[in-house]
Design a protein around this motif. Structure first.
Motif, PDB file in Angstrom:
ATOM      1  N   MET A 152       0.540  -5.245 -10.991  1.00  0.00           N
ATOM      2  CA  MET A 152       0.580  -4.251  -9.924  1.00  0.00           C
ATOM      3  C   MET A 152      -0.841  -3.908  -9.495  1.00  0.00           C
ATOM      4  N   ILE A 153      -1.084  -3.941  -8.205  1.00  0.00           N
ATOM      5  CA  ILE A 153      -2.375  -3.508  -7.668  1.00  0.00           C
ATOM      6  C   ILE A 153      -2.224  -2.078  -7.164  1.00  0.00           C
ATOM      7  N   GLN A 154      -3.209  -1.243  -7.509  1.00  0.00           N
ATOM      8  CA  GLN A 154      -3.142   0.165  -7.141  1.00  0.00           C
ATOM      9  C   GLN A 154      -4.287   0.510  -6.193  1.00  0.00           C
ATOM     10  N   LEU A 155      -3.937   1.136  -5.087  1.00  0.00           N
ATOM     11  CA  LEU A 155      -4.909   1.664  -4.139  1.00  0.00           C
ATOM     12  C   LEU A 155      -4.895   3.181  -4.251  1.00  0.00           C
ATOM     13  N   LYS A 156      -6.058   3.791  -4.123  1.00  0.00           N
ATOM     14  CA  LYS A 156      -6.051   5.256  -4.225  1.00  0.00           C
ATOM     15  C   LYS A 156      -7.223   5.884  -3.503  1.00  0.00           C
ATOM     16  N   ASN A 157      -6.953   7.087  -3.023  1.00  0.00           N
ATOM     17  CA  ASN A 157      -7.979   7.982  -2.515  1.00  0.00           C
ATOM     18  C   ASN A 157      -7.573   9.403  -2.927  1.00  0.00           C
ATOM     19  N   ASP A 158      -8.169  10.418  -2.314  1.00  0.00           N
ATOM     20  CA  ASP A 158      -7.868  11.796  -2.717  1.00  0.00           C
ATOM     21  C   ASP A 158      -6.478  12.247  -2.291  1.00  0.00           C
ATOM     22  N   HIS A 159      -5.852  11.503  -1.372  1.00  0.00           N
ATOM     23  CA  HIS A 159      -4.589  11.949  -0.791  1.00  0.00           C
ATOM     24  C   HIS A 159      -3.377  11.147  -1.257  1.00  0.00           C
ATOM     25  N   LEU A 160      -3.585   9.847  -1.572  1.00  0.00           N
ATOM     26  CA  LEU A 160      -2.453   8.971  -1.890  1.00  0.00           C
ATOM     27  C   LEU A 160      -2.840   7.960  -2.965  1.00  0.00           C
ATOM     28  N   ILE A 161      -1.834   7.552  -3.720  1.00  0.00           N
ATOM     29  CA  ILE A 161      -1.927   6.419  -4.631  1.00  0.00           C
ATOM     30  C   ILE A 161      -0.803   5.465  -4.265  1.00  0.00           C
ATOM     31  N   ALA A 162      -1.142   4.226  -3.923  1.00  0.00           N
ATOM     32  CA  ALA A 162      -0.148   3.221  -3.544  1.00  0.00           C
ATOM     33  C   ALA A 162      -0.170   2.099  -4.570  1.00  0.00           C
ATOM     34  N   SER A 163       1.009   1.727  -5.063  1.00  0.00           N
ATOM     35  CA  SER A 163       1.133   0.637  -6.029  1.00  0.00           C
ATOM     36  C   SER A 163       1.935  -0.494  -5.400  1.00  0.00           C
ATOM     37  N   ILE A 164       1.360  -1.699  -5.408  1.00  0.00           N
ATOM     38  CA  ILE A 164       1.967  -2.860  -4.750  1.00  0.00           C
ATOM     39  C   ILE A 164       2.081  -3.988  -5.757  1.00  0.00           C
ATOM     40  N   HIS A 165       3.263  -4.599  -5.837  1.00  0.00           N
ATOM     41  CA  HIS A 165       3.499  -5.690  -6.779  1.00  0.00           C
ATOM     42  C   HIS A 165       3.291  -7.029  -6.073  1.00  0.00           C
ATOM     43  N   PRO A 166       2.620  -7.981  -6.736  1.00  0.00           N
ATOM     44  CA  PRO A 166       2.428  -9.296  -6.101  1.00  0.00           C
ATOM     45  C   PRO A 166       3.735 -10.017  -5.770  1.00  0.00           C
ATOM     46  N   LYS A 167       4.816  -9.756  -6.520  1.00  0.00           N
ATOM     47  CA  LYS A 167       6.092 -10.370  -6.153  1.00  0.00           C
ATOM     48  C   LYS A 167       6.582  -9.731  -4.858  1.00  0.00           C
ATOM     49  N   GLY A 168       6.629 -10.525  -3.816  1.00  0.00           N
ATOM     50  CA  GLY A 168       7.039 -10.021  -2.519  1.00  0.00           C
ATOM     51  C   GLY A 168       6.001  -9.163  -1.831  1.00  0.00           C
ATOM     52  N   ALA A 169       4.796  -9.025  -2.428  1.00  0.00           N
ATOM     53  CA  ALA A 169       3.778  -8.111  -1.895  1.00  0.00           C
ATOM     54  C   ALA A 169       4.410  -6.758  -1.589  1.00  0.00           C
ATOM     55  N   GLU A 170       5.205  -6.270  -2.535  1.00  0.00           N
ATOM     56  CA  GLU A 170       6.113  -5.152  -2.290  1.00  0.00           C
ATOM     57  C   GLU A 170       5.507  -3.814  -2.697  1.00  0.00           C
ATOM     58  N   LEU A 171       5.389  -2.913  -1.740  1.00  0.00           N
ATOM     59  CA  LEU A 171       5.000  -1.533  -2.008  1.00  0.00           C
ATOM     60  C   LEU A 171       6.082  -0.874  -2.856  1.00  0.00           C
ATOM     61  N   GLN A 172       5.703  -0.352  -4.039  1.00  0.00           N
ATOM     62  CA  GLN A 172       6.700   0.216  -4.940  1.00  0.00           C
ATOM     63  C   GLN A 172       6.515   1.709  -5.200  1.00  0.00           C
ATOM     64  N   GLU A 173       5.302   2.212  -5.027  1.00  0.00           N
ATOM     65  CA  GLU A 173       5.072   3.646  -5.206  1.00  0.00           C
ATOM     66  C   GLU A 173       4.094   4.135  -4.145  1.00  0.00           C
ATOM     67  N   LEU A 174       4.310   5.344  -3.695  1.00  0.00           N
ATOM     68  CA  LEU A 174       3.401   6.004  -2.767  1.00  0.00           C
ATOM     69  C   LEU A 174       3.379   7.473  -3.172  1.00  0.00           C
ATOM     70  N   ILE A 175       2.339   7.862  -3.910  1.00  0.00           N
ATOM     71  CA  ILE A 175       2.317   9.135  -4.609  1.00  0.00           C
ATOM     72  C   ILE A 175       1.193  10.016  -4.085  1.00  0.00           C
ATOM     73  N   ASN A 176       1.520  11.288  -3.887  1.00  0.00           N
ATOM     74  CA  ASN A 176       0.500  12.299  -3.617  1.00  0.00           C
ATOM     75  C   ASN A 176      -0.048  12.752  -4.969  1.00  0.00           C
ATOM     76  N   PRO A 177      -1.323  12.479  -5.280  1.00  0.00           N
ATOM     77  CA  PRO A 177      -1.833  12.793  -6.616  1.00  0.00           C
ATOM     78  C   PRO A 177      -1.878  14.285  -6.925  1.00  0.00           C
ATOM     79  N   ALA A 178      -1.969  15.129  -5.903  1.00  0.00           N
ATOM     80  CA  ALA A 178      -2.036  16.574  -6.135  1.00  0.00           C
ATOM     81  C   ALA A 178      -0.684  17.135  -6.556  1.00  0.00           C
ATOM     82  N   THR A 179       0.393  16.640  -5.917  1.00  0.00           N
ATOM     83  CA  THR A 179       1.731  17.153  -6.211  1.00  0.00           C
ATOM     84  C   THR A 179       2.537  16.239  -7.121  1.00  0.00           C
ATOM     85  N   GLN A 180       2.058  14.985  -7.296  1.00  0.00           N
ATOM     86  CA  GLN A 180       2.767  13.953  -8.051  1.00  0.00           C
ATOM     87  C   GLN A 180       4.116  13.589  -7.421  1.00  0.00           C
TER      88      GLN A 180
END
Length: 291
Positions: free
Chosen positions: A1-29
């Motif tokens: 899983m590749i994870q992208l993050k900044n102060d507002h969002l954390i996005a987790s993408i799996h190489p199978k299907g290049a599929e976005l699997q999580e999109l999380i607000n780090p402040a509220t979880q």
């Protein structure tokens, strides 16, 4: 899983299907994506390529030869080459091989580029024709967003949520018959641009829309202020789908559509099919802003 993050969002993408699997607000979880529970629907945000929807008899004809493809094509089940460009961007690439050419006779490159900018995630599709002839394809998005958000499941029901359209006052739904586009349509009236979510909407499969004038749909809830804004450009078809009782809704911009019940299965004559000249590149994108 590749994870992208900044102060507002954390996005987790799996190489199978290049599929976005999580999109999380780090402040509220709060995770805005569906959980992928296989008891209901075991995917999160599949890419639909090289077809969208179902082929008549799961078959198409190109240059006099028959080929078979499952619903929505093969890309969602293939492993992409993943490259983390930066903390907030990643590129996932799939190229043709002997397996793809057996069912889809084109040399191609399909890339998904994900980028975080403040509270927004953008997904860009990049298609390159690596063959010597015109390439024919369709592509579509299928992200499933949590409804209700897990954090608010004790205080909000599915029916407390609604879709807000930025331009439409009514929707013309093209009904499906065994996964194919039928001759029957239904008009769905909106309440000041709002469509309240309920399981009855999807009793006869997805809402399939053509030529939607909108470029933004928001998911909002009457019980709390959190939701998301989904935007797209230059996708002539749009699908809205859910599984009864599962707790999600899919917002699906498409460049392509399922076969019509009367279609003669010739690939070049397929409704919504895209054509790409040798050596040319084609792009589209969609984005989601969380609030």
């Amino acid at each position: 899983m590749i994870q992208l993050k900044n102060d507002h969002l954390i996005a987790s993408i799996h190489p199978k299907g290049a599929e976005l699997q999580e999109l999380i607000n780090p402040a509220t979880q709060v995770n805005y994506m569906w959980s992928g529970d296989p008891a209901w629907w075991g995917k999160f945000s599949p890419v639909l390529f090289p077809i969208v929807g179902t082929l008549k008899d799961n078959t198409y004809i190109f240059n006099g030869q028959q080929y078979s493809l499952p619903r929505h094509g093969f890309a969602r089940d293939r492993t992409f080459l993943a490259e983390q460009i930066s903390e907030t961007a990643a590129l996932f690439t799939l190229q043709d091989d002997s397996e793809t050419r057996a069912v889809y006779p084109f040399a191609f490159s399909l890339a998904l580029h994900y980028q975080l900018d403040d509270d927004q995630l953008t997904c860009k599709y990049i298609v390159n024709n690596r063959s010597d002839n015109t390439m024919w394809f369709s592509i579509g998005a299928h992200p499933a967003f949590a409804v209700p958000l897990l954090k608010y499941r004790d205080e909000a029901k599915y029916t407390d949520h609604y879709l807000v359209f930025d331009r439409s006052n009514q929707l013309v739904r093209y009904k499906l018959k065994d996964g194919l586009i039928s001759d029957e349509t239904e008009t769905v009236t909106l309440d000041h641009g709002k469509l309240r979510l309920n399981e009855e909407l999807f009793r006869e499969d997805a809402l399939v829309l053509k030529g939607l004038p909108d470029s933004e749909i928001r998911i909002e809830c009457s019980n709390h202020p959190h939701g998301l804004s989904f935007r797209w450009e230059d996708f002539p078809y749009f699908g809205i789908w859910a599984t009864a009782g599962a707790g999600f809704v899919c917002l699906e911009p498409w460049c392509g559509i399922a076969d019509n019940i009367h279609h003669e299965q010739q690939l070049e004559q397929k409704e919504g099919i895209q054509s790409l000249a040798p050596g040319e590149e084609w792009t589209r994108q969609w984005s989601v802003r969380c609030f």
